[in-house]
Design a protein around this motif. Structure first.
Motif, PDB file in Angstrom:
ATOM      1  N   LYS A  60       3.006   4.101 -11.657  1.00  0.00           N
ATOM      2  CA  LYS A  60       1.764   3.317 -11.541  1.00  0.00           C
ATOM      3  C   LYS A  60       1.606   2.371 -12.737  1.00  0.00           C
ATOM      4  O   LYS A  60       1.212   1.199 -12.591  1.00  0.00           O
ATOM      5  N   ALA A  61       1.909   2.860 -13.943  1.00  0.00           N
ATOM      6  CA  ALA A  61       1.791   2.034 -15.140  1.00  0.00           C
ATOM      7  C   ALA A  61       2.725   0.828 -15.072  1.00  0.00           C
ATOM      8  O   ALA A  61       2.377  -0.285 -15.503  1.00  0.00           O
ATOM      9  N   THR A  62       3.938   1.039 -14.535  1.00  0.00           N
ATOM     10  CA  THR A  62       4.888  -0.062 -14.379  1.00  0.00           C
ATOM     11  C   THR A  62       4.327  -1.124 -13.444  1.00  0.00           C
ATOM     12  O   THR A  62       4.403  -2.334 -13.716  1.00  0.00           O
ATOM     13  N   TYR A  63       3.732  -0.657 -12.333  1.00  0.00           N
ATOM     14  CA  TYR A  63       3.119  -1.602 -11.382  1.00  0.00           C
ATOM     15  C   TYR A  63       1.939  -2.341 -12.025  1.00  0.00           C
ATOM     16  O   TYR A  63       1.769  -3.549 -11.836  1.00  0.00           O
ATOM     17  N   MET A 111       9.790   5.746  -3.671  1.00  0.00           N
ATOM     18  CA  MET A 111       8.902   4.775  -4.310  1.00  0.00           C
ATOM     19  C   MET A 111       9.524   4.190  -5.566  1.00  0.00           C
ATOM     20  O   MET A 111       9.363   3.004  -5.874  1.00  0.00           O
ATOM     21  N   GLU A 112      10.229   5.031  -6.324  1.00  0.00           N
ATOM     22  CA  GLU A 112      10.880   4.566  -7.541  1.00  0.00           C
ATOM     23  C   GLU A 112      11.944   3.519  -7.204  1.00  0.00           C
ATOM     24  O   GLU A 112      12.057   2.486  -7.878  1.00  0.00           O
ATOM     25  N   GLN A 113      12.698   3.767  -6.148  1.00  0.00           N
ATOM     26  CA  GLN A 113      13.724   2.821  -5.736  1.00  0.00           C
ATOM     27  C   GLN A 113      13.097   1.496  -5.296  1.00  0.00           C
ATOM     28  O   GLN A 113      13.583   0.416  -5.625  1.00  0.00           O
ATOM     29  N   LYS A 114      11.989   1.608  -4.558  1.00  0.00           N
ATOM     30  CA  LYS A 114      11.286   0.398  -4.115  1.00  0.00           C
ATOM     31  C   LYS A 114      10.774  -0.384  -5.330  1.00  0.00           C
ATOM     32  O   LYS A 114      10.851  -1.633  -5.383  1.00  0.00           O
ATOM     33  N   MET A 115      10.251   0.357  -6.314  1.00  0.00           N
ATOM     34  CA  MET A 115       9.740  -0.289  -7.523  1.00  0.00           C
ATOM     35  C   MET A 115      10.855  -1.030  -8.251  1.00  0.00           C
ATOM     36  O   MET A 115      10.683  -2.163  -8.702  1.00  0.00           O
ATOM     37  N   MET A 119      10.888  -4.934  -9.100  1.00  0.00           N
ATOM     38  CA  MET A 119      10.956  -5.406 -10.482  1.00  0.00           C
ATOM     39  C   MET A 119      12.090  -6.413 -10.673  1.00  0.00           C
ATOM     40  O   MET A 119      11.979  -7.366 -11.441  1.00  0.00           O
ATOM     41  N   GLN A 120      13.192  -6.197  -9.936  1.00  0.00           N
ATOM     42  CA  GLN A 120      14.284  -7.162 -10.002  1.00  0.00           C
ATOM     43  C   GLN A 120      13.836  -8.522  -9.454  1.00  0.00           C
ATOM     44  O   GLN A 120      14.148  -9.571 -10.023  1.00  0.00           O
ATOM     45  N   GLU A 121      13.075  -8.478  -8.356  1.00  0.00           N
ATOM     46  CA  GLU A 121      12.551  -9.727  -7.786  1.00  0.00           C
ATOM     47  C   GLU A 121      11.582 -10.395  -8.761  1.00  0.00           C
ATOM     48  O   GLU A 121      11.571 -11.626  -8.906  1.00  0.00           O
ATOM     49  N   VAL A 122      10.744  -9.567  -9.418  1.00  0.00           N
ATOM     50  CA  VAL A 122       9.793 -10.108 -10.391  1.00  0.00           C
ATOM     51  C   VAL A 122      10.532 -10.792 -11.533  1.00  0.00           C
ATOM     52  O   VAL A 122      10.133 -11.873 -11.994  1.00  0.00           O
ATOM     53  N   GLU A 123      11.599 -10.177 -12.024  1.00  0.00           N
ATOM     54  CA  GLU A 123      12.369 -10.766 -13.120  1.00  0.00           C
ATOM     55  C   GLU A 123      12.976 -12.106 -12.711  1.00  0.00           C
ATOM     56  O   GLU A 123      13.001 -13.055 -13.499  1.00  0.00           O
ATOM     57  N   VAL A 124      13.469 -12.170 -11.467  1.00  0.00           N
ATOM     58  CA  VAL A 124      14.021 -13.433 -10.969  1.00  0.00           C
ATOM     59  C   VAL A 124      12.934 -14.505 -10.951  1.00  0.00           C
ATOM     60  O   VAL A 124      13.144 -15.644 -11.378  1.00  0.00           O
ATOM     61  N   LEU A 125      11.739 -14.113 -10.460  1.00  0.00           N
ATOM     62  CA  LEU A 125      10.623 -15.062 -10.418  1.00  0.00           C
ATOM     63  C   LEU A 125      10.215 -15.509 -11.818  1.00  0.00           C
ATOM     64  O   LEU A 125       9.906 -16.685 -12.048  1.00  0.00           O
TER      65      LEU A 125
END
Length: 294
Positions: A60-63, A111-115, A119-125
């Motif tokens: 949750k904190a990561t999100y 859920m961890e895998q989805k996160m 996060m990889q998509e977020v980094e690309v963005l």
């Protein structure tokens, strides 16, 4: 013989009691072992439950941190975080056993895998945004330079426009007024006596101006007698907040060359004293003079 039988019975009773005692001890040991095993299992289940809750809290904190960056994926990140929050609530409310804990652990892993994928998509963005930001910064610098340059040009153009405007104004000069006596033959004789005058003649010159706009030019002529009365039409016209009472108007076809204007203002019973003559271009006084009658 009887004593011998009693002794045998006593031995039998003691044997039975010994067997019962041994059985009881074995049963008590088993119960104790089971209780210890159950207590150990409860501790392990509690520990596992807390571990899963901690992992979910970290998720949750990561999100939360990713959502705070306010990327274009914020809605998707919020939806996944809400799923984590709901799973945490369900886990806290559950009684907890090995089977259910395994189910929660499996859901957490998914859920961890989805996160991680998100996060990889977020980094690309973020990298794309950084590149775009750098490009925008460069564009902003160029635009600011162009804006400053344009402001300089606008200032220069405004100054040039003012110069042209001032230069394009027409100059009225040589304003003269004289009184005349009109004879029956039509001949006009200049006079300076009020009793003889029956018209005033106003003449002036519009100077040559190559950059002025050509076309019809209208001027308002105002003649004020010694009693401060406006002679002639006494018409009033407004220019914005300014109003002007004039004696007559004269319209000249101007072709950027010097033009002489001559107008006459008929009258009678002219008073003795000083007369003031003003020429207006709309609301602006462009020439003035005075004359006297005896």
């Amino acid at each position: 013989m009887e004593n011998q039988n009693n002794h045998s019975k006593l031995k039998a009773i003691i044997g039975i009691l010994a067997v019962l005692l041994i059985g009881s001890l074995i049963y008590i040991f088993k119960l104790t072992s089971d209780a210890k095993g159950l207590e150990k299992n409860v501790v392990e289940i509690k520990s596992e439950k807390e571990s899963v809750l901690k992992d979910l809290a970290d998720l949750k904190a990561t999100y939360d941190a990713a959502i705070a960056e306010n990327t274009s994926m914020s809605d998707e990140l919020i939806a996944e975080r809400d799923k984590v929050v709901k799973l945490m609530a369900d886990l806290k409310a559950s009684k907890g056993d090995n089977a259910s804990l395994q189910k929660y652990r499996t859901q957490y892993k998914a859920m961890e895998q989805k996160m991680q994928n998100l996060m990889q998509e977020v980094e690309v963005l973020k990298k794309q945004n950084q590149t775009l930001t750098t490009s925008l910064d460069s564009t902003t610098v160029v635009l600011e330079d162009n804006k400053k340059y344009n402001q300089v040009l606008v200032g220069q153009n405004e100054e040039l426009s003012k110069t042209v405007e001032l230069g394009s104004k027409l100059t009225v000069s040589n304003l003269k007024t004289a009184a005349y006596k009109q004879r029956s033959s039509g001949k006009q004789i200049e006079t300076d006596k009020s009793s003889r005058a029956d018209l005033l003649q106003i003449v002036f010159t519009i100077a040559e101006n190559k950059i002025a706009k050509s076309g019809d030019k209208t001027y308002y002529v105002q003649v004020i007698d010694p009693k401060n009365n406006v002679l002639g039409e006494k018409a009033t016209v407004s220019f914005g907040d300014t109003s002007l009472t004039y004696s007559f108007t004269t319209t000249v076809k101007y072709e950027n060359k010097s033009v002489n204007v001559k107008e006459q203002l008929p009258g009678k019973d002219f008073a003795k004293g000083t007369y003031f003559v003003n020429v207006f271009d709309k609301g602006e006084l462009v020439s003035k003079s005075s004359f006297s009658l005896k």
